[in-house]
Design a protein around this motif. Structure first.
Motif, mmCIF file in Angstrom:
data_model
loop_
_atom_site.group_PDB
_atom_site.id
_atom_site.type_symbol
_atom_site.label_atom_id
_atom_site.label_comp_id
_atom_site.label_asym_id
_atom_site.label_seq_id
_atom_site.Cartn_x
_atom_site.Cartn_y
_atom_site.Cartn_z
ATOM 1 N N PHE A 22 0.838 -1.199 0.000
ATOM 2 C CA PHE A 22 0.000 0.000 0.000
ATOM 3 C C PHE A 22 0.868 1.243 0.000
ATOM 4 O O PHE A 22 1.800 1.367 0.790
ATOM 5 C CB PHE A 22 -0.955 -0.035 1.200
ATOM 6 C CG PHE A 22 -1.832 -1.243 1.128
ATOM 7 C CD1 PHE A 22 -2.991 -1.204 0.375
ATOM 8 C CD2 PHE A 22 -1.457 -2.427 1.725
ATOM 9 C CE1 PHE A 22 -3.777 -2.340 0.235
ATOM 10 C CE2 PHE A 22 -2.229 -3.564 1.593
ATOM 11 C CZ PHE A 22 -3.396 -3.518 0.847
ATOM 12 N N SER A 23 0.534 2.145 -0.929
ATOM 13 C CA SER A 23 1.328 3.352 -1.117
ATOM 14 C C SER A 23 0.466 4.449 -1.735
ATOM 15 O O SER A 23 -0.412 4.165 -2.557
ATOM 16 C CB SER A 23 2.502 3.056 -2.052
ATOM 17 O OG SER A 23 3.172 4.246 -2.398
ATOM 18 N N ALA A 24 0.747 5.672 -1.361
ATOM 19 C CA ALA A 24 0.071 6.808 -1.993
ATOM 20 C C ALA A 24 0.611 7.042 -3.403
ATOM 21 O O ALA A 24 0.039 7.792 -4.176
ATOM 22 C CB ALA A 24 0.267 8.068 -1.143
ATOM 23 N N ARG A 25 1.710 6.367 -3.763
ATOM 24 C CA ARG A 25 2.371 6.585 -5.053
ATOM 25 C C ARG A 25 1.989 5.573 -6.124
ATOM 26 O O ARG A 25 2.810 5.204 -6.959
ATOM 27 C CB ARG A 25 3.887 6.531 -4.863
ATOM 28 C CG ARG A 25 4.428 7.597 -3.977
ATOM 29 C CD ARG A 25 5.955 7.509 -3.953
ATOM 30 N NE ARG A 25 6.480 8.260 -2.848
ATOM 31 C CZ ARG A 25 7.186 7.735 -1.866
ATOM 32 N NH1 ARG A 25 7.466 6.454 -1.853
ATOM 33 N NH2 ARG A 25 7.637 8.497 -0.888
ATOM 34 N N THR A 26 0.769 5.108 -6.101
ATOM 35 C CA THR A 26 0.321 4.183 -7.139
ATOM 36 C C THR A 26 -1.115 4.531 -7.516
ATOM 37 O O THR A 26 -1.758 5.326 -6.842
ATOM 38 C CB THR A 26 0.450 2.714 -6.668
ATOM 39 O OG1 THR A 26 0.245 1.847 -7.781
ATOM 40 C CG2 THR A 26 -0.525 2.400 -5.564
ATOM 41 N N SER A 29 -6.748 1.430 -6.664
ATOM 42 C CA SER A 29 -7.394 1.558 -5.365
ATOM 43 C C SER A 29 -7.388 0.229 -4.601
ATOM 44 O O SER A 29 -7.515 -0.843 -5.207
ATOM 45 C CB SER A 29 -8.845 1.998 -5.559
ATOM 46 O OG SER A 29 -9.578 1.870 -4.349
ATOM 47 N N TYR A 30 -7.284 0.323 -3.298
ATOM 48 C CA TYR A 30 -7.374 -0.869 -2.451
ATOM 49 C C TYR A 30 -8.722 -1.579 -2.642
ATOM 50 O O TYR A 30 -8.840 -2.783 -2.383
ATOM 51 C CB TYR A 30 -7.175 -0.508 -0.975
ATOM 52 C CG TYR A 30 -8.377 0.127 -0.326
ATOM 53 C CD1 TYR A 30 -9.210 -0.598 0.517
ATOM 54 C CD2 TYR A 30 -8.712 1.462 -0.566
ATOM 55 C CE1 TYR A 30 -10.330 -0.017 1.106
ATOM 56 C CE2 TYR A 30 -9.814 2.047 0.017
ATOM 57 C CZ TYR A 30 -10.620 1.299 0.847
ATOM 58 O OH TYR A 30 -11.723 1.874 1.421
ATOM 59 N N THR A 62 0.430 -3.524 -5.727
ATOM 60 C CA THR A 62 0.461 -2.295 -4.926
ATOM 61 C C THR A 62 -0.806 -1.478 -5.153
ATOM 62 O O THR A 62 -1.228 -1.270 -6.284
ATOM 63 C CB THR A 62 1.708 -1.447 -5.273
ATOM 64 O OG1 THR A 62 2.876 -2.255 -5.073
ATOM 65 C CG2 THR A 62 1.800 -0.230 -4.376
ATOM 66 N N ASN A 64 -3.498 1.875 -3.515
ATOM 67 C CA ASN A 64 -3.572 3.110 -2.729
ATOM 68 C C ASN A 64 -4.935 3.228 -2.080
ATOM 69 O O ASN A 64 -5.830 2.430 -2.333
ATOM 70 C CB ASN A 64 -3.270 4.337 -3.597
ATOM 71 C CG ASN A 64 -4.406 4.680 -4.554
ATOM 72 O OD1 ASN A 64 -5.512 4.182 -4.458
ATOM 73 N ND2 ASN A 64 -4.121 5.544 -5.497
ATOM 74 N N SER A 74 -1.550 12.306 1.897
ATOM 75 C CA SER A 74 -1.703 10.926 2.356
ATOM 76 C C SER A 74 -2.406 10.908 3.704
ATOM 77 O O SER A 74 -2.545 11.938 4.358
ATOM 78 C CB SER A 74 -0.335 10.239 2.468
ATOM 79 O OG SER A 74 0.445 10.854 3.477
#
Length: 95
Positions: A22-26, A29-30, A62, A64, A74
């Protein structure tokens, strides 16, 4: 609970593990993740997140958490983990 010296030690101990990062840079969506019992959910540190090189190696897995307010870059780590774990529990029928 187990502690590992580093990422390589963890990856060696769990070579066939199903991982979700999990990353704000992708972009994905989760909510598009297909969570399964036994998945490992991996979050970076609150200040730095997961490194760009690391994300590039695991891009397919991955995700976000979409943020709809342009001024927010974030969520804090505890909030992000709570959101994702709740969705994983929902999908796996644990709740």
């Amino acid at each position: 609970m187990r502690t590992y010296a580093d990422w390589n030690a963890f990856a060696t101990a769990h070579p066939d593990a199903s991982m979700k990062f999990f990353s704000a840079r992708t972009e994905k969506s989760y909510l598009s993740a297909n969570f399964q019992a036994g998945d490992f959910l991996v979050f970076g540190s609150e200040t730095k997140g997961l490194g760009r090189d690391f994300i590039a190696k695991h891009l397919e897995q991955t995700f976000n958490i979409p943020i709809f307010e342009p001024g927010v870059r974030s969520l804090n780590l505890s909030n992000a983990v709570s959101i994702v774990v709740y969705e994983a529990l929902r999908q796996t029928g644990a709740i």
